[in-house]
Design an enzyme around this catalytic site. Structure first.
Site, mmCIF file in Angstrom:
data_model
loop_
_atom_site.group_PDB
_atom_site.id
_atom_site.type_symbol
_atom_site.label_atom_id
_atom_site.label_comp_id
_atom_site.label_asym_id
_atom_site.label_seq_id
_atom_site.Cartn_x
_atom_site.Cartn_y
_atom_site.Cartn_z
ATOM 1 N N TYR A 153 -10.217 -69.641 -58.629
ATOM 2 C CA TYR A 153 -8.811 -69.207 -58.632
ATOM 3 C C TYR A 153 -8.105 -69.817 -57.437
ATOM 4 O O TYR A 153 -8.644 -69.867 -56.318
ATOM 5 C CB TYR A 153 -8.738 -67.684 -58.538
ATOM 6 C CG TYR A 153 -7.341 -67.135 -58.348
ATOM 7 C CD1 TYR A 153 -6.554 -66.789 -59.448
ATOM 8 C CD2 TYR A 153 -6.795 -66.975 -57.076
ATOM 9 C CE1 TYR A 153 -5.261 -66.294 -59.279
ATOM 10 C CE2 TYR A 153 -5.510 -66.482 -56.897
ATOM 11 C CZ TYR A 153 -4.751 -66.142 -58.006
ATOM 12 O OH TYR A 153 -3.478 -65.662 -57.836
ATOM 13 N N GLU A 241 0.346 -70.483 -59.445
ATOM 14 C CA GLU A 241 -0.954 -69.824 -59.629
ATOM 15 C C GLU A 241 -1.762 -70.590 -60.670
ATOM 16 O O GLU A 241 -1.317 -70.777 -61.798
ATOM 17 C CB GLU A 241 -0.743 -68.382 -60.087
ATOM 18 C CG GLU A 241 -2.047 -67.605 -60.261
ATOM 19 C CD GLU A 241 -1.802 -66.202 -60.775
ATOM 20 O OE1 GLU A 241 -2.375 -65.258 -60.211
ATOM 21 O OE2 GLU A 241 -1.030 -66.045 -61.744
#
Length: 432
Positions: A153, A241
């Protein structure tokens, strides 16, 4: 399109409330104008990334089944992924009005892409985040399917506490990052970036290492991190993101899925990006509200909420619930209010047949309460308001505003505070 579900609306409210706020004007010559949310489809975000050197899957976009078939042939990939392009999440488990199940499909046969696209394009796709009848699919993305050997991530976002950008990463990707932060906080890594100096090579390398990239992949990952940061600055993003930020068995670091949030106040210098704004999935009333720089979210109750600021909107909705009522919507005026906007706001609210009462809750900081009061009285007279109206005003020029309402001769119920306003609004509906 039907009104969004309550769950969707609350999510939108929460997202709005935590967006970076407008800076207060330091001069009377400055006119603050609230901006709309910018909605980009997946393929648009990926093109932005690709155009700026970020590694994404090869893809084409098609708006007919034949174009999808030709795109699949041109890809010449071992495996192809076909994805319906709508703004809602949960596409993979969605259902089309054509009967096809799933908005995301994998296949090795280009012919199958054409057959599937025929059942997607022009049909509604219903997911857990769409209205019951779904959202019409106008385009599909035909992309190269890549195997993922490991998922991480990565995000770059503006952090108030750091007064600038922060790099956030975790070796556990492909899952809800909030869950990782709660269960394994030691797996969340942060790098505060000096917005003047920019991201340092050492920071990119350290984040790549913390994400678990080894050998040549570490340099690849660091390079992608720097390119993502440069994109973040270039497009005036508030958040980029990437989840998952992964590696393939062939030794490539790829941004497989990304979400980009933009600073809406930078529209004046990001015209090309804002021109891509996809409003086709909005309700007509939301687009109408946007024409007057108003934010509108539909709910499923019968008390309209007319406020300034998302935080105040949430508080207003909550206190209506606590007093036994249900909000029908909320309409946010923002900071730079004009009398004409107040009139248009009332016009929008009264056009909703569900609305049986209107609660106005304004805290005048930037907002001038007298402007609100003049707009309210004008709207009441010209629209011949038929539903009870409860008004709570506080802040700038509140006494002048109260005199305007009192001397108007209109059946406007004043409230001393938010609790009083909610009780009176709920009671006015109960009397019907």
């Amino acid at each position: 399109m039907a009104s969004p579900t309550a769950a969707q609306a609350w999510k939108l409210l929460r997202d709005l409330a935590f967006r970076p706020p407008l800076l207060a004007a330091r001069s009377q010559a400055v006119q603050l104008t609230p901006r709309r949310w910018l909605n980009l489809q997946e393929y648009q975000s990926k093109k932005l990334m690709s155009d700026n050197g970020v590694k994404v899957q090869r893809f084409f976009v098609a708006d007919t089944a034949n174009d999808a078939l030709e795109a699949a042939k041109r890809l010449n990939a071992k495996e192809i992924v076909l994805k319906a392009q709508i703004l809602a999440g949960g596409r993979g488990k969605g259902v089309f009005s054509s009967g096809l199940k799933g908005g995301v499909h994998l296949t090795k046969d280009p012919k199958v892409v054409g057959q599937l696209a025929k059942q997607m394009i022009g049909y509604n796709l219903a997911t857990k985040q769409t209205p019951k009848e779904g959202v019409k699919v106008n385009k599909v993305m035909v992309a190269e399917a890549l195997d993922i050997s490991r998922e991480t991530y990565l995000a770059i976002l503006m952090d108030r506490s750091c007064n600038g950008p922060v790099l956030v990463g975790s070796p556990q990707g492909g899952v809800d990052i909030e869950e990782v932060a709660a269960s394994n906080p030691e797996l969340i890594f942060k790098e505060q970036i000096d917005i003047i100096e920019g991201i340092k090579e050492s920071q990119a390398q350290r984040m790549a290492e913390n994400l678990g990239f080894l050998g040549p992949l570490k340099n690849q990952a660091a390079d992608q991190i720097k390119k993502l940061y440069n994109l973040f600055l270039k497009i005036d993003a508030t958040q980029v993101e990437v989840n998952p930020f992964g590696e393939t068995p062939e030794g490539q670091v790829v941004c497989f899925d990304a979400k980009i949030n933009f600073d809406d106040n930078a529209e004046f210098r990001q015209k090309d990006i804002f021109a891509m704004d996809d409003k086709s999935e909005n309700e007509p009333i939301e687009n109408e509200a946007a024409r007057y720089d108003l934010k509108y979210i539909g709910l499923d109750g019968n008390i309209a909420c007319f406020v300034n600021g998302a935080g105040l909107a949430m508080a207003t909705c909550d206190i209506i619930f606590l007093n036994g009522g249900k909000p029908a919507n909320f309409l946010d005026l923002g900071g730079g209010v004009k009398e004409s906007q107040v009139y248009q706001a009332f016009k929008l609210l009264t056009a909703d047949p569900k609305v049986e009462a209107i609660l106005v809750n304004i805290f005048g900081g930037i907002v001038n309460c007298a402007i609100i009061a003049n707009g309210i009285t004008k709207a009441c007279r010209e629209l011949e308001l038929k539903v009870p109206l409860v008004v709570r005003l506080e802040g700038t020029n509140v006494h002048e505003a109260q005199n305007i309402l009192t001397n108007s001769g209109l059946p406007i119920t004043s409230a001393v505070d938010l609790e009083d306003a909610a009780k009176k609004a709920v009671a006015s509906v109960a009397k019907k």
